[in-house]
Design a protein around this motif. Structure first.
Motif, PDB file in Angstrom:
ATOM      1  N   SER A   1       0.851  -1.181   0.000  1.00 12.75           N
ATOM      2  CA  SER A   1       0.000   0.000   0.000  1.00 12.75           C
ATOM      3  C   SER A   1       0.885   1.228   0.000  1.00 12.75           C
TER       4      SER A   1
ATOM      5  N   PRO B   1       1.119   5.157  -0.845  1.00 13.28           N
ATOM      6  CA  PRO B   1       0.276   6.309  -1.134  1.00 13.28           C
ATOM      7  C   PRO B   1       0.581   6.928  -2.484  1.00 13.28           C
TER       8      PRO B   1
ATOM      9  N   GLU C   1      -2.275  12.184   0.686  1.00 12.33           N
ATOM     10  CA  GLU C   1      -2.283  10.852   1.297  1.00 12.33           C
ATOM     11  C   GLU C   1      -3.425  10.034   0.721  1.00 12.33           C
ATOM     12  N   CYS C   2      -3.137   8.787   0.412  1.00 11.70           N
ATOM     13  CA  CYS C   2      -4.173   7.856  -0.012  1.00 11.70           C
ATOM     14  C   CYS C   2      -3.753   6.450   0.389  1.00 11.70           C
ATOM     15  N   ILE C   3      -4.650   5.511   0.224  1.00 14.08           N
ATOM     16  CA  ILE C   3      -4.426   4.145   0.694  1.00 14.08           C
ATOM     17  C   ILE C   3      -4.765   3.178  -0.428  1.00 14.08           C
TER      18      ILE C   3
ATOM     19  N   ASN D   1      -7.294   2.807  -5.286  1.00 13.01           N
ATOM     20  CA  ASN D   1      -6.782   3.686  -4.238  1.00 13.01           C
ATOM     21  C   ASN D   1      -7.937   4.498  -3.667  1.00 13.01           C
TER      22      ASN D   1
ATOM     23  N   ASP E   1      -9.073   7.698  -0.649  1.00 14.52           N
ATOM     24  CA  ASP E   1      -8.538   8.786   0.161  1.00 14.52           C
ATOM     25  C   ASP E   1      -8.678   8.435   1.637  1.00 14.52           C
ATOM     26  N   THR E   2      -8.317   9.364   2.501  1.00 20.02           N
ATOM     27  CA  THR E   2      -8.325   9.079   3.936  1.00 20.02           C
ATOM     28  C   THR E   2      -9.735   8.895   4.488  1.00 20.02           C
ATOM     29  N   ASP E   3     -10.751   9.310   3.715  1.00 15.74           N
ATOM     30  CA  ASP E   3     -12.142   9.093   4.125  1.00 15.74           C
ATOM     31  C   ASP E   3     -12.712   7.801   3.553  1.00 15.74           C
TER      32      ASP E   3
END
Length: 293
Positions: free
Chosen positions: A132, A134, A224-226, A260, A262-264
């Motif tokens: 993972s 970002p 930032e992303c996951i 991918n 986002d943080t939400d």
């Protein structure tokens, strides 16, 4: 052993006279010094400099890397064992392990069961796809001169699969980027990427400028992303893929689909990367192996 390889005899210690008893009589004799025989490949350097101030593992790493680049060890050939290298450099085995780990992280060698550290073929690329990372597509580690190329792009309506992966209504506008990557003059992969047009405005222009998706994310303010998921499968190359990669139609390809978020937790990228099957190796990091066990 190849032609030109040679043995080096290193004599340690000095002859010592001592007395032995044979049937009550003392006889003068000389003990033979201990002889260590080390195998040295042609072109190899023997030791490290302990007074240089440079960590020993870095010196070992540098010497081995120089020998590999100089052709002392060929692609597909195994390096000597840890114990052999430990004796050669006269350092602890954990020092050798650290040097070999550094070479492995750089993609110079790989570890194979029963063979130890094997020199990587420069024409292959290691793919770390399950990490993972970002702001990155399935990560490709180029050994030398890796380059990304923008092929074409634009705003298109989301088809069924794209809409489902991005969790948006069918036919909603998405930004499509078609790119490819190469190393050592060979095309390695084609990547189709899709982004929600409203949330990721400017991503195509940023990628055309930087040729890096990580930098493109930064330029449009996504810091930032996951990596939510990666799906791995195989397929045969279609006509367009075969043309772009210089393959025959139907040639085996490794396919990695990924999302991918986002943080939400909102999907911001869906991608489908197709690799020429004989030009890459898939590396699964240890922590992922544990999760799959």
């Amino acid at each position: 052993m190849r032609a030109g390889d040679r043995f080096l005899s290193i004599v340690s210690g000095t002859p010592e006279k001592y007395a032995v008893s044979s049937q009550g009589r003392h006889v003068s004799a000389t003990r033979t010094p201990r002889i260590r025989v080390l195998w040295k490949k042609q072109g190899a350097t023997m030791g490290v400099e302990r007074e240089s101030g440079l960590p020993l593992w870095r010196q070992v790493h540098g010497i081995l890397l120089k020998e590999i680049k100089g052709g002392v060890y060929r692609p597909g050939e195994s390096l000597p064992s840890e114990s052999s290298l430990s004796r050669r450099f006269r350092v602890a085995r954990h020092t050798i392990r650290r040097a070999l780990k550094s070479l492995q992280d750089e993609g110079v060698v790989c570890t194979k069961r029963g063979r130890g550290s094997v020199i990587q073929d420069e024409t292959k690329t290691a793919v770390r796809s399950l990490q993972s990372q970002p702001g990155q597509r399935p990560a490709v580690h180029h050994h030398r001169n890796g380059q990304n190329h923008f092929l074409h792009g634009g705003v298109v309506p989301a088809t069924g699969v794209v809409a489902a992966r991005l969790r948006i209504p069918p036919f909603a506008p998405v930004i499509h980027i078609e790119a490819c990557g190469e190393s050592l003059g060979k095309r390695l992969y084609i990547n189709s990427q899709y982004f929600p047009a409203e949330d990721m405005a400017g991503i195509m222009e940023a990628y055309q400028e930087t040729r890096s998706m990580a930098q493109s994310y930064q330029k449009i303010g996504v810091h930032e992303c996951i990596r939510l998921e990666s799906r791995i499968s195989t397929c045969g190359a279609d006509a367009e893929e075969a043309r772009e990669l210089g393959l025959s139609p139907g040639y085996p390809m490794l396919v990695i689909e990924y999302v991918n978020v986002d943080t939400d937790g909102r999907p911001i990228e869906y991608g489908r990367t197709r690799f020429a099957g004989d030009r890459i190796e898939l590396l699964v990091p240890g922590e992922v192996e544990k999760s799959l066990a």
